[in-house]
Structures are given as C-alpha cells and as structure tokens.
Scaffold this motif. Sequence first.
Motif, PDB file in Angstrom:
ATOM      1  N   LEU A 125       0.784  -1.201  -0.036  1.00  0.00           N
ATOM      2  CA  LEU A 125       0.016  -0.071   0.122  1.00  0.00           C
ATOM      3  C   LEU A 125       0.768   1.228  -0.212  1.00  0.00           C
ATOM      4  O   LEU A 125       0.612   2.243  -0.462  1.00  0.00           O
ATOM      5  N   GLY A 126       2.141   1.336   0.718  1.00  0.00           N
ATOM      6  CA  GLY A 126       2.846   2.406   0.692  1.00  0.00           C
ATOM      7  C   GLY A 126       4.594   2.003   1.044  1.00  0.00           C
ATOM      8  O   GLY A 126       4.632   0.851   1.284  1.00  0.00           O
ATOM      9  N   PHE A 127       5.389   2.856   0.739  1.00  0.00           N
ATOM     10  CA  PHE A 127       6.722   2.647   0.834  1.00  0.00           C
ATOM     11  C   PHE A 127       7.322   4.098   1.043  1.00  0.00           C
ATOM     12  O   PHE A 127       6.688   5.045   0.758  1.00  0.00           O
ATOM     13  N   ASP A 128       8.582   4.004   1.717  1.00  0.00           N
ATOM     14  CA  ASP A 128       9.349   5.054   2.083  1.00  0.00           C
ATOM     15  C   ASP A 128      10.724   5.100   1.366  1.00  0.00           C
ATOM     16  O   ASP A 128      11.031   4.093   0.911  1.00  0.00           O
ATOM     17  N   ALA A 129      11.662   6.170   1.564  1.00  0.00           N
ATOM     18  CA  ALA A 129      12.879   6.237   0.818  1.00  0.00           C
ATOM     19  C   ALA A 129      13.759   5.439   1.655  1.00  0.00           C
ATOM     20  O   ALA A 129      14.831   5.217   1.285  1.00  0.00           O
ATOM     21  N   LYS A 130      13.341   4.849   2.844  1.00  0.00           N
ATOM     22  CA  LYS A 130      14.130   3.774   3.431  1.00  0.00           C
ATOM     23  C   LYS A 130      13.906   2.263   3.154  1.00  0.00           C
ATOM     24  O   LYS A 130      14.497   1.591   3.393  1.00  0.00           O
ATOM     25  N   GLY A 131      12.888   2.065   2.279  1.00  0.00           N
ATOM     26  CA  GLY A 131      12.517   0.900   1.947  1.00  0.00           C
ATOM     27  C   GLY A 131      11.590   0.136   2.760  1.00  0.00           C
ATOM     28  O   GLY A 131      11.511  -0.939   2.674  1.00  0.00           O
ATOM     29  N   SER A 132      10.792   0.964   3.673  1.00  0.00           N
ATOM     30  CA  SER A 132      10.158   0.093   4.470  1.00  0.00           C
ATOM     31  C   SER A 132       8.767  -0.027   3.651  1.00  0.00           C
ATOM     32  O   SER A 132       8.478   0.918   2.841  1.00  0.00           O
ATOM     33  N   ARG A 133       7.879  -0.724   3.894  1.00  0.00           N
ATOM     34  CA  ARG A 133       7.045  -1.420   3.134  1.00  0.00           C
ATOM     35  C   ARG A 133       5.442  -1.332   4.033  1.00  0.00           C
ATOM     36  O   ARG A 133       5.627  -1.891   5.081  1.00  0.00           O
ATOM     37  N   LEU A 134       4.364  -0.947   3.618  1.00  0.00           N
ATOM     38  CA  LEU A 134       3.183  -0.883   4.475  1.00  0.00           C
ATOM     39  C   LEU A 134       2.515  -1.819   3.414  1.00  0.00           C
ATOM     40  O   LEU A 134       2.030  -1.541   2.453  1.00  0.00           O
ATOM     41  N   GLY A 135       1.806  -3.109   4.023  1.00  0.00           N
ATOM     42  CA  GLY A 135       1.254  -3.836   3.388  1.00  0.00           C
ATOM     43  C   GLY A 135      -0.278  -3.794   3.907  1.00  0.00           C
ATOM     44  O   GLY A 135      -0.612  -2.811   4.545  1.00  0.00           O
ATOM     45  N   GLN A 136      -1.181  -4.696   3.454  1.00  0.00           N
ATOM     46  CA  GLN A 136      -2.614  -4.687   3.821  1.00  0.00           C
ATOM     47  C   GLN A 136      -2.897  -4.892   5.114  1.00  0.00           C
ATOM     48  O   GLN A 136      -4.108  -4.549   5.505  1.00  0.00           O
ATOM     49  N   GLY A 137      -2.187  -5.408   5.936  1.00  0.00           N
ATOM     50  CA  GLY A 137      -2.210  -5.466   7.380  1.00  0.00           C
ATOM     51  C   GLY A 137      -2.524  -6.811   7.971  1.00  0.00           C
ATOM     52  O   GLY A 137      -2.545  -7.239   9.117  1.00  0.00           O
ATOM     53  N   GLY A 138      -2.600  -7.920   7.177  1.00  0.00           N
ATOM     54  CA  GLY A 138      -2.884  -9.211   7.560  1.00  0.00           C
ATOM     55  C   GLY A 138      -1.569  -9.889   7.815  1.00  0.00           C
ATOM     56  O   GLY A 138      -1.644 -11.048   8.547  1.00  0.00           O
ATOM     57  N   GLY A 139      -0.247  -9.619   7.541  1.00  0.00           N
ATOM     58  CA  GLY A 139       0.849 -10.220   8.029  1.00  0.00           C
ATOM     59  C   GLY A 139       1.398 -11.138   7.224  1.00  0.00           C
ATOM     60  O   GLY A 139       2.431 -11.650   7.715  1.00  0.00           O
ATOM     61  N   TYR A 140       0.519 -11.696   6.166  1.00  0.00           N
ATOM     62  CA  TYR A 140       0.970 -12.827   5.393  1.00  0.00           C
ATOM     63  C   TYR A 140       2.514 -12.701   4.740  1.00  0.00           C
ATOM     64  O   TYR A 140       3.241 -13.718   5.168  1.00  0.00           O
TER      65      TYR A 140
END
Length: 191
Positions: A125-140
């Motif tokens: 769903l989202g990412f930042d300049a550090k390479g962090s990722r935001l997923g859907q929230g299910g943790g799969y």
Amino acid sequence: MSNIPSKPALRRILRQERKNFVANLPLFALERSFSAIPSMIKDHLAKANCIGLYAPYGDEAPALRYAKLLKEEDIATALPTVNGDDLVFRQWRFGDDVSAGPYGIMEPATEQPIITPDILIVPLLGFDAKGSRLGQGGGYYDRYLAREPNCAVIGLAWSVQQVAEIPTEPHDRKMHAIITEQSVIFFDENG
C-alpha cells in the motif's frame, strides 16, 4: 510527538490515493505501465532460481505483466496461496490456471508443487525512501519473510504510494528495491 499517521489510518489514505491515481491514468499509460522489466532489475532476476510474483487485486500494480516476460526468459515463477495464517508459494507459469482463493485473489492450483523463491516481487500500500513497506495488514508477507530471511524483496507500486515515512515494527523487513511506473529505487540494506 510524531505526525506519522497510524498504520490503519495510513492504509485508508493510501488505498484511496492509489484508487484515484489509477482511475485517472490515461488508458495508454495504464496499458504501458509495468510492461517491461527495467534493465537494472532484469539482471538480478535472471540470476534467480525462482521469482515469486503476486496476482494483483483491485488497483494494485500489475505484477503478472512480468510473468509473461519471465516465461519468455525461461525464469521459473511462483504465486502465493493462503495456507491458514501463512503464505506458501506454488509453482506457476504464465498461462497456467488460477482460481480465486479465500480473499478473492487468484491463486495457482493446490496440486502445483510448493517452491521457495529467491526473489519476491511484493504488493504494498505504501513505501518510503528507507525501503519500508506497508502491506494490507494481514501479516502474510511478514510471516513468510520471517521464515525466509535470505529471500530478496522487491516492491511493485504506483509512484503515488510513496510517503515520507512508514511506521515500522521490529519484525518489518525492508525491501531491497521498489519498481514504480516511473522509476526503480534501490535501498541501502542498512536502512
């Protein structure tokens, strides 16, 4: 005090922004986006034994466009299937059958062998300049990546999905790179 929205709030914002962005893309731009694997990524993919893709849901970046290109290069691919609270990747090639899984996302047949990709191309769903990722929230994907620490992670997203900062937790794995319709960004492994 931080001005970063909570993960649930950020997910709502990013889902709407992504939906609006894709809905307003001219048809020719939508059809051309992700229609070729960027050369700087292609060399990395060619070295993999198997690449895990995903079947896009809704307005996610269309990862399966890469499946045909990888098949032409004779690079093995796999798609995730939900197995209880976890993901497993099953062998799948462009043109093989798929059917809707528990969340309505296309999955390969359960008869297909389970395979461990070297590289995952992941939705987000989202990412930042550090390479962090935001997923859907299910943790799969978090659970899968915790089991496969040597798997390289490449995000696939629309450029509008980049934000200033993604709130992270200790279990969150950073991506090695992100591909958008506009660019490829490599991330420092040390964050």
